[in-house]
Motif scaffolding. Structure first.
Motif, PDB file in Angstrom:
ATOM      1  N   GLN A  26       0.822  -1.215   0.000  1.00 18.99           N
ATOM      2  CA  GLN A  26       0.000   0.000   0.000  1.00 18.99           C
ATOM      3  C   GLN A  26       0.858   1.268   0.000  1.00 18.99           C
ATOM      4  O   GLN A  26       0.544   2.241  -0.695  1.00 18.99           O
ATOM      5  CB  GLN A  26      -0.924   0.005   1.232  1.00 18.99           C
ATOM      6  CG  GLN A  26      -2.122  -0.932   1.105  1.00 18.99           C
ATOM      7  CD  GLN A  26      -3.041  -0.834   2.302  1.00 18.99           C
ATOM      8  OE1 GLN A  26      -2.635  -1.046   3.436  1.00 18.99           O
ATOM      9  NE2 GLN A  26      -4.294  -0.508   2.052  1.00 18.99           N
ATOM     10  N   VAL A  57     -11.252   0.344   3.257  1.00 18.40           N
ATOM     11  CA  VAL A  57     -10.361  -0.753   2.856  1.00 18.40           C
ATOM     12  C   VAL A  57     -10.503  -1.928   3.823  1.00 18.40           C
ATOM     13  O   VAL A  57     -10.535  -3.093   3.405  1.00 18.40           O
ATOM     14  CB  VAL A  57      -8.889  -0.271   2.814  1.00 18.40           C
ATOM     15  CG1 VAL A  57      -7.938  -1.457   2.624  1.00 18.40           C
ATOM     16  CG2 VAL A  57      -8.687   0.738   1.695  1.00 18.40           C
ATOM     17  N   THR A 196      -7.590   6.534  -3.673  1.00 16.89           N
ATOM     18  CA  THR A 196      -7.598   5.201  -4.298  1.00 16.89           C
ATOM     19  C   THR A 196      -6.207   4.725  -4.691  1.00 16.89           C
ATOM     20  O   THR A 196      -5.784   3.628  -4.327  1.00 16.89           O
ATOM     21  CB  THR A 196      -8.514   5.205  -5.531  1.00 16.89           C
ATOM     22  OG1 THR A 196      -9.845   5.538  -5.132  1.00 16.89           O
ATOM     23  CG2 THR A 196      -8.534   3.830  -6.188  1.00 16.89           C
ATOM     24  N   MET A 199      -4.042   3.842  -1.710  1.00 19.66           N
ATOM     25  CA  MET A 199      -4.493   2.702  -0.908  1.00 19.66           C
ATOM     26  C   MET A 199      -4.360   1.371  -1.646  1.00 19.66           C
ATOM     27  O   MET A 199      -4.415   0.300  -1.031  1.00 19.66           O
ATOM     28  CB  MET A 199      -5.956   2.895  -0.509  1.00 19.66           C
ATOM     29  CG  MET A 199      -6.167   3.941   0.573  1.00 19.66           C
ATOM     30  SD  MET A 199      -5.546   3.314   2.158  1.00 19.66           S
ATOM     31  CE  MET A 199      -5.976   4.664   3.256  1.00 19.66           C
ATOM     32  N   GLU A 203      -5.386  -5.654  -2.567  1.00 20.41           N
ATOM     33  CA  GLU A 203      -6.029  -6.716  -3.359  1.00 20.41           C
ATOM     34  C   GLU A 203      -5.073  -7.881  -3.635  1.00 20.41           C
ATOM     35  O   GLU A 203      -5.512  -8.959  -4.072  1.00 20.41           O
ATOM     36  CB  GLU A 203      -6.572  -6.146  -4.683  1.00 20.41           C
ATOM     37  CG  GLU A 203      -5.535  -5.730  -5.716  1.00 20.41           C
ATOM     38  CD  GLU A 203      -5.058  -4.293  -5.500  1.00 20.41           C
ATOM     39  OE1 GLU A 203      -5.222  -3.785  -4.390  1.00 20.41           O
ATOM     40  OE2 GLU A 203      -4.508  -3.709  -6.448  1.00 20.41           O
ATOM     41  N   ASN A 226      -3.216  -3.065   7.213  1.00 20.91           N
ATOM     42  CA  ASN A 226      -3.997  -1.921   6.745  1.00 20.91           C
ATOM     43  C   ASN A 226      -4.098  -0.836   7.809  1.00 20.91           C
ATOM     44  O   ASN A 226      -4.091   0.359   7.491  1.00 20.91           O
ATOM     45  CB  ASN A 226      -5.401  -2.392   6.333  1.00 20.91           C
ATOM     46  CG  ASN A 226      -6.258  -1.250   5.854  1.00 20.91           C
ATOM     47  OD1 ASN A 226      -5.904  -0.543   4.913  1.00 20.91           O
ATOM     48  ND2 ASN A 226      -7.379  -1.034   6.503  1.00 20.91           N
ATOM     49  N   THR A 230      -3.023   2.991   7.348  1.00 23.37           N
ATOM     50  CA  THR A 230      -3.979   4.078   7.583  1.00 23.37           C
ATOM     51  C   THR A 230      -3.403   5.119   8.545  1.00 23.37           C
ATOM     52  O   THR A 230      -3.555   6.331   8.329  1.00 23.37           O
ATOM     53  CB  THR A 230      -5.293   3.505   8.153  1.00 23.37           C
ATOM     54  OG1 THR A 230      -5.793   2.519   7.256  1.00 23.37           O
ATOM     55  CG2 THR A 230      -6.337   4.592   8.327  1.00 23.37           C
ATOM     56  N   PHE A 346     -11.706  -2.202  -5.122  1.00 26.33           N
ATOM     57  CA  PHE A 346     -12.710  -1.834  -4.122  1.00 26.33           C
ATOM     58  C   PHE A 346     -14.089  -2.430  -4.424  1.00 26.33           C
ATOM     59  O   PHE A 346     -14.690  -3.059  -3.560  1.00 26.33           O
ATOM     60  CB  PHE A 346     -12.834  -0.307  -4.029  1.00 26.33           C
ATOM     61  CG  PHE A 346     -11.702   0.356  -3.305  1.00 26.33           C
ATOM     62  CD1 PHE A 346     -11.809   0.687  -1.962  1.00 26.33           C
ATOM     63  CD2 PHE A 346     -10.522   0.650  -3.959  1.00 26.33           C
ATOM     64  CE1 PHE A 346     -10.770   1.294  -1.282  1.00 26.33           C
ATOM     65  CE2 PHE A 346      -9.466   1.268  -3.291  1.00 26.33           C
ATOM     66  CZ  PHE A 346      -9.591   1.592  -1.959  1.00 26.33           C
TER      67      PHE A 346
END
Length: 373
Positions: A26, A57, A196, A199, A203, A226, A230, A346
């Motif tokens: 990320q 997310v 987007t 982040m 996936e 995550n 963040t 997403f």
């Protein structure tokens, strides 16, 4: 194509490494410009939008892990074939391969641009592209465990940069944060949407999941990864708002890198040179995982050795680097990949997870009826 993958014991890695994988994939080139793009939408409440994006997310990751748990040891390629059949499933797999190749390419080109702007203005694009691509190929050739090792080293080797980013706070003006919650819901959501590109990367869990040893712990560690991302993104945005004046932040393309200018070390006038150089260690896991996942798709779909996929994708990316000549082209490509990422990372996984849940529920119901009748 087999739906479930059962890798050899030697290819598996411990679940706690997922925290490093998610965090390292990320955090990349997107972080350098993140505060500015979010600020354009949500103004001084941009840090709230970034935190909101982290929560979104987290929810998407819940859907992904729950979907993967419906299978013994499947990746997204196998799930597509199981749900949609051979042809439709392979078509979706090819689309994901294109998406991941595009993301690999855009990470490469954005970093090359940063190096050209900050350190070597006359360095030809193809030279640095070639070096980076060869480095990534070398890592991916080593297999998934080597790529995971790159992710671990990336986090450990660059964690000090997260501390340095607090240095500009002493020159900041905290009144820039007020009034808090001045932005409306639409502005906050638009701000979250603009994160987007930064982040993206989570996936990858849909592709590395079969290689995790303790799959029951996967949810906890991806959420930890995550959460750290963040926190880093939120603080980087908050510090940028405090440090820059409003008009200044809107015009600074890479505010995070610009803030490193304020850092001074003995006998070192330009600390940002060090930061940009270390940024290569930050983007390496990004590129390695996207190349690995895209080439894995090549191997799974065409039943060819993964190394052929690695070379084909790498050569395509290197050839593409000759066609990006201006900042305008770079912006257009980056925006396009960000839009693709919004749907591929997403939206679609949540939709696919719901389809998988319904199908599995229907199958269980059918088998119960068959047993009772």
């Amino acid at each position: 194509m087999k739906v479930n993958l059962h890798p050899k014991e030697g290819l598996l890695f411990n679940a706690f490494m997922l925290a490093f994988i998610i965090n390292s994939v990320q955090v990349g080139v997107g972080l350098a410009g993140l505060p500015r793009v979010v600020y354009l939408e949500a103004k001084h409440d941009a840090w709230i939008s970034v935190f909101l994006a982290g929560i979104i997310v987290s929810v998407v990751l819940v859907f992904m892990i729950q979907m993967l748990k419906q299978y013994d040891s499947a990746d997204l390629y196998g799930i597509h074939v199981d749900i949609f059949g051979k042809w439709a499933g392979h078509s979706l797999n090819v689309l994901y391969m294109i998406y991941m190749t595009s993301t690999f390419f855009i990470i490469l080109m954005n970093y090359v641009e940063i190096v050209q702007v900050w350190i070597f203005p006359t360095l030809p694009t193809w030279q640095l592209s070639l070096v980076l691509i060869l480095l990534v190929i070398y890592a991916v050739y080593g297999g998934i465990r080597v790529v995971v090792g790159v992710a671990f080293l990336s986090v450990v080797g660059t964690i000090w940069l997260a501390v340095v980013i607090f240095v500009p706070l002493q020159y900041g003006d905290f009144t820039h944060l007020f009034p808090i919650m001045n932005a409306n819901a639409k502005q906050l959501l638009m701000g979250a949407h603009s994160t987007t590109l930064s982040m993206l990367g989570f996936e990858i869990i849909m592709f590395v999941y079969p290689f995790v040893k303790e799959k029951q712990k996967a949810m906890f560690f991806v959420q930890m990864g995550n959460l750290v991302t963040t926190i880093i993104f939120t603080f980087a945005t908050l510090i940028s708002i405090v440090f820059f004046a409003s008009n200044s932040l809107e015009k600074t393309i890479w505010p995070v890198l610009s803030m490193f200018k304020i850092v001074r070390l003995p006998n070192l006038e330009r600390f940002e040179f060090i930061a940009v150089s270390f940024w290569m260690l930050i983007i390496l896991p990004n590129m390695c995982f996207y190349l690995w996942a895209a080439s894995k798709g090549f191997s799974r779909i065409l039943r060819r050795k993964q190394k052929w996929g690695v070379w084909i994708i790498a050569i395509a990316a290197f050839a593409g680097s000759f066609f990006i000549k201006s900042r305008y082209q770079m912006n257009t490509m980056t925006d396009m990949v960000a839009k693709l990422g919004f749907y591929f990372a997403f939206c679609y996984p949540v939709l696919l997870a719901m389809i998988v849940f319904i199908k599995k529920w229907y199958k269980r119901r059918e088998s119960k009826h068959a047993e009772t009748s």
